[in-house]
Design an enzyme around this catalytic site. Structure first.
Site, PDB file in Angstrom:
ATOM      1  N   ARG A   1      -5.366   0.234   9.671  1.00 40.03           N
ATOM      2  CA  ARG A   1      -5.568   1.566   9.079  1.00 40.03           C
ATOM      3  C   ARG A   1      -6.946   1.633   8.727  1.00 40.03           C
ATOM      4  NH1 ARG A   1       0.118   1.519   5.034  1.00 40.03           N
ATOM      5  NH2 ARG A   1       1.935   1.757   7.232  1.00 40.03           N
TER       6      ARG A   1
ATOM      7  N   SER B   1       1.645   5.528   7.907  1.00 40.19           N
ATOM      8  CA  SER B   1       2.904   5.451   6.265  1.00 40.19           C
ATOM      9  C   SER B   1       2.836   6.212   5.201  1.00 40.19           C
ATOM     10  CB  SER B   1       3.085   4.215   6.324  1.00 40.19           C
ATOM     11  OG  SER B   1       4.573   3.856   5.988  1.00 40.19           O
ATOM     12  N   HIS B   2       2.961   6.029   4.023  1.00 48.59           N
ATOM     13  CA  HIS B   2       2.703   6.795   3.513  1.00 48.59           C
ATOM     14  C   HIS B   2       2.055   7.235   2.522  1.00 48.59           C
ATOM     15  CE1 HIS B   2       2.440   3.041   2.002  1.00 48.59           C
ATOM     16  NE2 HIS B   2       2.214   2.680   0.434  1.00 48.59           N
TER      17      HIS B   2
ATOM     18  N   ASP C   1       6.097   8.938   7.831  1.00 45.90           N
ATOM     19  CA  ASP C   1       6.637   8.685   9.240  1.00 45.90           C
ATOM     20  C   ASP C   1       7.540   8.323   9.182  1.00 45.90           C
ATOM     21  OD1 ASP C   1       6.103   6.242   7.765  1.00 45.90           O
ATOM     22  OD2 ASP C   1       5.591   5.569   9.177  1.00 45.90           O
TER      23      ASP C   1
ATOM     24  N   ARG D   1      10.397   5.285   4.581  1.00 48.35           N
ATOM     25  CA  ARG D   1      10.632   5.158   3.884  1.00 48.35           C
ATOM     26  C   ARG D   1      11.655   5.845   2.779  1.00 48.35           C
ATOM     27  NH1 ARG D   1       5.894   1.861   0.681  1.00 48.35           N
ATOM     28  NH2 ARG D   1       4.906   1.058   2.381  1.00 48.35           N
TER      29      ARG D   1
ATOM     30  N   GLU E   1      12.753  -3.414   1.509  1.00 47.21           N
ATOM     31  CA  GLU E   1      12.154  -3.478   0.587  1.00 47.21           C
ATOM     32  C   GLU E   1      12.276  -2.786  -0.680  1.00 47.21           C
ATOM     33  OE1 GLU E   1       8.980  -5.690   3.710  1.00 47.21           O
ATOM     34  OE2 GLU E   1       8.862  -3.195   3.124  1.00 47.21           O
TER      35      GLU E   1
ATOM     36  N   LYS F   1      12.041  -0.057   9.418  1.00 47.91           N
ATOM     37  CA  LYS F   1      12.721   1.125   7.873  1.00 47.91           C
ATOM     38  C   LYS F   1      12.615   1.900   8.443  1.00 47.91           C
ATOM     39  CE  LYS F   1       8.595   0.514   5.409  1.00 47.91           C
ATOM     40  NZ  LYS F   1       7.397  -0.427   6.330  1.00 47.91           N
TER      41      LYS F   1
END
Length: 542
Positions: A21, A112-113, A278, A281, A362, A375
């Site tokens: 990243r 991701s986030h 993505d 979560r 998590e 996840k």
């Protein structure tokens, strides 16, 4: 049609806990993305003629890198690539496609986030044939390849139309553009009681799902509104945007405060949820109650049997070390194993593949099960809905009953973001140096029982992962954990996890930060957070 292009290595392409990243301008450097993709291929064996899955979360630069990845896959000998329509494929959906079609593996383009846009974040990660993130032994090889790379292979092909489903040929390789939602929706229908959920939405039950202009939008729209009959408007911000609408697609109480405020208001819906960039979560908020990710893992595990896909019970529960011990108490009551792993979903993969665990979670809002090897945010939302439908109780009632049965683990995470790397490393180095002297010491009237630098011994393959977070455990079960995160793109993020167990039912309605106040102060006393970072308070509290 195949070119071998000379290149020079970059020194900063070491994958973190979930791939490489960096900021978009970094990836836009000459050959930067190509170097990393070629290094992935160079680290793999036996893929000639096999199938590769490619997709991403729709963030800025997603489409450009997909075209590069397609052309490079053709040049390196893959026989076929499967690409999500429009370049869209949520991380859990990509995992499912890899597993369902028994492909060689997949490249997922996501940070991701983390925020998206021309000057924000981008990421590339490789998922193996089991559908899970590449294990450390493979990412280590990939990194070594990036340090020695001298050329990459790419096919001279016209850009592929990734917006139209169907199959085309490119440089002798088959390119199939697939519906990104269909396979995943079918999987969800096999796990959950869709008839019960349709009845739930036909009642006066109201829900709000915020996709945060990220990848989960098309999935939630199709499943919740089209298949389950939730009213139009249940899903908000459901169109994926390259910059996530200018917002930070992290489903926490800071970046999804609007949802929290609505759920705490006088006319709140019955259930609120959100997912991240993505789609891996989740955020769970019932009417008048925020369910922490750690509690959510425990509550889902305790009630999973109410969903058809888990009616046979669980083989085990796995949680990351910083995640609260709430799930441990559920595992103990169910008589099943509890596994404590380092942070990073790849550590759950061996347990799931060996059928030793069924539900994993998590504290960073990631929850999932053995249905994929990632996840899965929408999966967690659907399991919560299945439990609400089966029990006929509110989220708040379910939480209260759970705490009355198992006790409550008051828990919070304090993030200090973009700390100068040298300062953050100095804090951790000094803390490690004094671990041996901490047991027996008294801090804020609490006695430290033990302190260590967490190491994980994988029960499946015997591998050892060291330096996974510093734990300070107090007498009575409270603890503080310190860890540097590997998911950011600039500076370092210091995460401090604070936890206190409370068995007294009359003390289950305290304010979390008040319940943890002495431990929060103790954490600063022990690690010198303020003196090292210069920060008087965290960037984010969850």
């Amino acid at each position: 049609m195949i070119r071998t292009v000379p290149t020079k290595p970059y020194s900063d392409q070491k994958p973190g806990t979930s791939g490489l990243r960096k900021k978009v301008p970094v990836f836009q450097q000459e050959h930067y993305a190509e170097n990393f993709i070629q290094s992935i291929f160079d680290a793999l064996d036996g893929f000639k003629g096999k199938t590769l899955v490619i997709g991403g979360d729709g963030r800025f630069y997603n489409r450009e890198v997909i075209q590069k990845a397609i052309a490079m896959a053709a040049a390196n000998g893959f026989g076929k690539v499967m690409v999500g329509q429009g370049g869209i494929l949520s991380t859990p959906a990509a995992s499912h496609v890899i597993r369902k079609y028994k492909t060689f593996g997949g490249i997922i383009l996501s940070a991701s986030h983390n925020p998206g846009g021309p000057h924000e974040d981008f990421g590339i990660k490789y998922n193996a044939g089991n559908g899970g993130p590449a294990p450390e032994k493979l990412t280590d090889v990939i990194f070594e390849k990036t340090r020695a790379i001298s050329s990459f292979k790419i096919a001279d092909i016209d850009p592929i139309d990734i917006d139209t489903t169907g199959t085309v040929k490119a440089a002798g390789m088959t390119v199939e553009i697939i519906d990104p939602v269909a396979d995943y929706a079918e999987l969800m229908e096999s796990l959950f009681d869709f008839d019960a959920l349709r009845k739930l939405f036909k009642s006066d039950f109201r829900m709000r799902f915020d996709a945060m202009h990220a990848v989960t939008g098309p999935y939630a729209k199709e499943i919740l509104e089209n298949r389950l009959g939730a009213p139009n408007g249940t899903c908000r911000n459901f169109k994926p945007l390259p910059d996530f609408g200018g917002h930070h697609p992290d489903p926490n109480l800071v970046h999804a405060k609007h949802l929290y405020d609505e759920m705490m208001g006088p006319d709140a819906p019955d259930f609120g949820a959100a997912s991240d960039g993505d789609g891996d979560r989740n955020l769970i908020i019932g009417k008048g109650i925020f369910v922490t990710p750690s509690d959510s893992v425990a509550m889902l595990a305790a009630n999973a049997r109410l969903a058809p896909g888990y009616k046979g019970g669980l083989k085990g529960i796995a949680r990351s070390m910083p995640t609260s011990g709430a799930a441990d108490r559920v595992a103990e009551k169910l008589g099943i194993a509890l596994y404590e792993t380092p942070t990073g979903w790849k550590f759950f993969g061996n347990l799931l593949d060996a059928d030793m665990a069924t539900i994993c979670g998590e504290e960073s809002a990631g929850t999932g099960s053995n249905h994929v090897r990632e996840k899965d945010g929408l999966w967690a939302v659907l399991l919560w809905l299945n439990i609400l439908a089966a029990r006929g109780e509110s989220c708040k009632q379910i939480a209260a009953e759970h705490w009355a049965t198992y006790g409550r683990n008051y828990y919070s995470r304090h993030d200090y973001e973009e700390v100068e790397s040298d300062r953050a490393n100095a804090l951790v180095d000094e803390l490690r140096a004094k671990l041996g002297a901490l047991p027996g010491a008294s801090v804020r009237g609490m006695t430290i029982a033990s302190a260590d630098d967490f190491a994980y011994h994988d029960p499946v393959d015997g591998s050892i992962s060291e330096h996974q977070g510093i734990r300070v455990l107090f007498e009575g079960g409270s603890r503080v954990v310190f860890r540097l995160s590997g998911t950011g793109t600039s500076g370092a993020t210091l995460r401090v996890y604070i936890e206190r167990y409370e068995s007294d039912k009359s003390r289950h309605d305290l304010d979390t930060q008040a319940a943890l106040a002495d431990l929060i102060a103790a954490a600063d006393d022990i690690a010198g957070i303020h003196s090292h970072t210069g920060r008087a308070e965290p960037s984010v509290i969850t």
